[in-house]
Design an enzyme around this catalytic site. Structure first.
Site, PDB file in Angstrom:
ATOM      1  N   ALA A 154       0.986  -1.276  -0.051  1.00  0.00           N
ATOM      2  CA  ALA A 154       0.027  -0.079   0.162  1.00  0.00           C
ATOM      3  C   ALA A 154       0.832   1.229  -0.002  1.00  0.00           C
ATOM      4  O   ALA A 154       2.004   1.229   0.717  1.00  0.00           O
ATOM      5  CB  ALA A 154      -0.837   0.054   1.307  1.00  0.00           C
TER       6      ALA A 154
ATOM      7  N   SER B 249       1.482   2.253  -5.434  1.00  0.00           N
ATOM      8  CA  SER B 249       1.893   2.827  -6.918  1.00  0.00           C
ATOM      9  C   SER B 249       2.964   1.888  -7.532  1.00  0.00           C
ATOM     10  O   SER B 249       3.096   1.720  -8.822  1.00  0.00           O
ATOM     11  CB  SER B 249       2.432   4.353  -6.534  1.00  0.00           C
ATOM     12  OG  SER B 249       3.559   3.854  -5.501  1.00  0.00           O
TER      13      SER B 249
ATOM     14  N   CYS C  27      12.812   4.408   2.321  1.00  0.00           N
ATOM     15  CA  CYS C  27      12.672   5.992   1.975  1.00  0.00           C
ATOM     16  C   CYS C  27      13.515   6.528   3.218  1.00  0.00           C
ATOM     17  O   CYS C  27      13.003   7.710   3.525  1.00  0.00           O
ATOM     18  CB  CYS C  27      11.314   6.504   1.719  1.00  0.00           C
ATOM     19  SG  CYS C  27      10.182   6.257   3.181  1.00  0.00           S
TER      20      CYS C  27
END
Length: 837
Positions: free
Chosen positions: A220, A223, A364
């Site tokens: 989730a 993308s 990230c």
């Protein structure tokens, strides 16, 4: 990458919840008109204002608001602890530090990706180049520069684009209003995906092939999953479904809602959405002594994957350019808290990976505790079973830097170079695996590698000096260096290509893990490995606020997935191997007997299968996935629509209803094999969504002989094999249908088409745009053919296509740009049939 994503709009959350209801068979007591009214209100809310419109406020209240707005101050983009921490970690050269920090304080440019498999790919690219890139150049180039919109050079096929302004500027700038509307509409119909540039990178290093089984462990909002689906559909043969499949998993039920909503735009039969804790994702296989008569050696006997995307939960400080709140709340312990969870998830991914397969680990985050330390621990635990790949020659125009070989660990403000430096009362919190030493957190797992020279890493692109490629070797640090080839990892830093920060490592599996390696995660003891690790997966994620939850509940669209990952008590005949710890971090499930077999029931026996699944192996809060095997209904559908035998429906239809199947979903052969394996091992996989909606039961009283109608979502799969219920319309009549939605037979421009429509038996049909003198066979097999689902009523032809999809067809085929859908009123004649409801 789960932490700190862009906040999800109210409309997206509500629509996702509503779609969830439709996918898993939720509460349907609310009338369609009422749901349509609610959705329309949200549409208006989302398009025009971040807050619902209300009556004019008194002058005093308005003045107070103006005063409040005038006192608003932008967020402070400073954090001393952040700067001190990363200076000490030396993630960039000292002379680069000011440029690095300067870019972090600038807005993140907006980026998006074009769906490579969409049918209007050429038109969209042309519109970007001509209608927007050139026409807006004179309006905004002075403010945003000449290259305010341009393709990302490193992305294959120029399918990813970068805007020289942030998403906030895109929403607020009047000159960009039409471009913003274009992005919203194309995103809604699935032609583009708005995604951060660095987030597009990990799937590209998976090297996906047409027959691969792919697992996205923490998927989730979807993308990257959508990106993987594009890859497998782009590589398929014309007219055929790809052999590949994607299993997209996420831990939180609400995030699964969003995942389903976003991937639904792809209309794919090759996707399964699951709801599991990634570190406990089930590894299911049939026992070796399972009855040979029940085995089909052409079908999978074990759940394994050719590719695994392990984009783990993280602290998310690489998103600091768009998540300004990170400046305020960042602290050095955030990375430490995620470390063990990340190791466990990645080890689970390696266990599920086939020998010869490839796994991409990514975050990230800029923190080496979440990046290089995790990869080093994976290499130590796995021994010679895996290797870290050098992918420096792949995507040569992407500027990347080698991974760090040295780093330190910060514990409550104190720097530690080795685990021996940690105070005694903190040794269970600060783990040995966090340090760049050769010792693992478990004795007996070490590995020696030949480290290649830094100069072999390709970072000399995009105007970046070659000195960057050797920066790790010039660092001076007293900390112990790692013996793993961590220079093969990739660090993407913001000021190299004006983006976000990201970390990527590509792992290749050489041999199976042995039993001791499989139980390594289970032996790990850590205060975060029980309750707190569960909380970490939820901590830095966009949440639905209480008022929104209340609003969603009032309108009947709260998800039915309760996140209960406990197995049913009835699974008494399943043994759990490698369950050596109380945390059950790795599960190897095998069958001891052949009592539980996949049902081979034929027509009329679906109720027996339903009853059996209701009693066994059913996840709490989720409707079971049932193979639709009612031969009478299937034969009626095949006969009514004239479906050819080459398009087999046997074993490829499933439903989520335990009694009267309202929706029937189509699945690919590869998905079918996984579902059959799941049934055989006792429904251990918790499936939230599967397949593409192909047929839906209608409630019309027009005298239709078939109880089901076609779904527009599945039309592209079925149409090449249909031989009945097809009408061919001229461009004028086709355009009129899209615009008016409902037309009387006598009002068609082509009288012959009106006669053919009136002579057709009532029920669902397909109307095809016919140009020139094409014959029926060539039109059916042409992938560029445009067709829509309609309903032949008593005296009218009614279009069963959602307004956004009709707008897309009108714009790209007929050049319409003023088609409005916001205030469209439902047609009473087709109430309950509209595809947009």
């Amino acid at each position: 990458m789960i932490a700190l994503r862009t906040p999800v709009s109210l409309r997206h959350l509500v629509v996702a919840g509503g779609q969830r209801k439709r996918c898993i068979g939720g509460d349907r007591k609310r009338g369609r008109a009422q749901r349509r009214h609610f959705t329309g209100a949200l549409e208006s809310l989302w398009r025009h204002s971040p807050h619902p419109r209300c009556s004019p406020a008194p002058a005093a209240a308005a003045a107070a608001r103006r005063q409040s707005n005038s006192s608003w101050q932008p967020p402070v983009l400073e954090n001393t602890a952040f700067e001190e921490y990363y200076k000490e970690q030396q993630i960039v050269h000292e002379e680069e530090w000011d440029a690095f920090m300067s870019v972090l304080r600038k807005p993140l440019p907006a980026t998006f990706r074009i769906n490579a498999s969409c049918r209007f790919l050429g038109d969209i690219c042309s519109k970007l180049e001509n209608d927007f890139r050139r026409s807006l150049e004179c309006e905004v180039s002075d403010e945003y520069g000449e290259d305010f919109i341009s393709p990302l050079t490193w992305y294959p096929g120029n399918l990813a684009w970068r805007l020289n302004f942030s998403r906030k500027q895109l929403r607020k700038t009047e000159a960009l209003e039409s471009f913003h509307e274009f992005l919203k509409h194309e995103s809604e119909v699935g032609n583009i995906t708005r995604q951060e540039a660095v987030s597009m990178v990990p799937p590209l290093f998976l090297n996906v092939q047409p027959d691969h089984h792919i697992l996205d462990m923490c998927a989730a909002p979807g993308s990257k999953t959508f990106q993987l689906l594009e890859m497998i559909h782009q590589s398929k043969e014309p007219g055929l479904l790809p052999r590949a499949l994607v299993i997209a998993n996420d831990f939180k039920a609400q995030r699964c809602d969003l995942l389903i909503h976003n991937t639904k735009r792809m209309c794919t039969a090759n996707l399964i959405v699951t709801n599991h804790d990634a570190q406990n994702f089930p590894s299911c296989s049939l026992a070796k002594d399972h009855s040979e008569t029940d085995k089909d050696h052409h079908k999978p006997q074990r759940l394994e994957f050719d590719r695994v995307l392990c984009d783990v939960p993280c602290s998310g400080d690489g998103t600091i350019r768009k998540s300004h709140d990170m400046w305020r709340k960042w602290n050095s312990s955030m990375g430490n808290e995620f470390h063990l969870l990340q190791v466990n998830i990645a080890m689970r991914g390696i266990a599920l990976l086939k020998v010869g397969g490839r796994m991409v680990y990514s975050t990230c985050s800029m923190n080496p505790i979440e990046n290089e330390a995790v990869v080093a621990e994976l290499l130590r635990r796995s021994g010679n079973s895996i290797e870290l790949l050098d992918v420096s020659k792949e995507l040569p125009e992407l500027v990347r830097r080698p991974g760090l070989s040295t780093w330190k660990v910060n514990d409550r403000g104190s720097w530690c170079q080795t685990h021996e430096d940690v105070s005694h009362d903190r040794k269970n919190v600060i783990l040995p695996s966090m340090f760049p030493s050769s010792k693992s957190m478990h004795e007996g797992f070490s590995r020696n590698f030949k480290i290649k020279e830094m100069s072999n890493v390709n970072c000399d692109t995009g105007g970046v000096s070659t000195s960057i490629s050797t920066q790790s070797s010039v660092y001076t640090s007293n900390s112990v260096g790692s013996k793993s080839p961590l220079s093969r990892c990739m660090r993407i830093v913001p000021h190299d290509q004006d983006g976000g920060a990201f970390f990527i490592a590509v792992i290749h599996k050489l041999s199976p893990l042995n039993e001791s390696q499989m139980t390594e995660v289970g032996k790990t003891e850590h205060p975060l490995s029980t309750t707190k690790t569960v909380g970490l997966q939820e901590q830095y994620q966009p949440e639905i606020t209480t008022p929104v939850k209340k609003m969603m509940h009032q309108h009947g669209i709260i998800s039915e997935v309760h996140g209960d990952n406990k197995l049913p008590v009835e699974q008494k005949k399943l043994s759990v191997d490698n369950q050596t710890s109380k945390h059950n971090n790795l599960i190897e499930v095998k069958m001891e007997t052949d009592d539980v077999k996949y049902s081979q029931t034929k027509s009329g026996d679906i109720s027996h299968r339903t009853k059996k699944l209701d009693c066994q192996y059913k996840w709490k809060g989720i409707d079971p996935v049932l193979f639709f095997e009612d031969d009478a209904v299937i034969k009626n559908i095949v006969s009514f629509f004239g479906i050819e035998e080459t398009f087999s429906l046997e074993g490829c239809l499933v439903t989520r209803s335990t009694d009267n199947a309202r929706r029937i979903y189509y699945i690919s052969k590869s998905v079918q094999e996984i579902l059959e394996l799941n049934v055989q091992i006792g429904e251990l996989i918790k499936i939230a969504s599967v397949g593409v909606k192909m047929f839906e039961r209608h409630r019309s009283k027009d005298g239709c002989s078939c109880a089901y109608r076609l779904s527009y979502e599945g039309l592209s799969l079925l149409f090449p094999y249909m031989r009945k219920r097809i009408l061919y319309a001229s461009p004028v009549d086709f355009q009129q249908l899209l615009q008016c939605r409902t037309i009387n037979f006598a009002h068609f421009t082509d009288a012959r088409f009106g006669e053919e429509a009136s002579s057709l038996m009532p029920g669902c049909c397909v109307v095809v745009l016919r140009e020139g003198h094409q014959d029926a066979d060539s039109v059916a097999m042409d992938p560029s053919t445009i067709a829509i689902v309609c309903w032949r009523g008593k005296s009218t032809m009614n279009v069963l296509v959602s307004p956004p999809d009709r707008k897309e067809l009108l714009e790209y085929r007929f050049g319409f740009k003023e088609f409005k859908v916001e205030n469209e009123k439902p047609n009473k004649d087709i109430n309950g049939l509209d595809e947009g409801n």
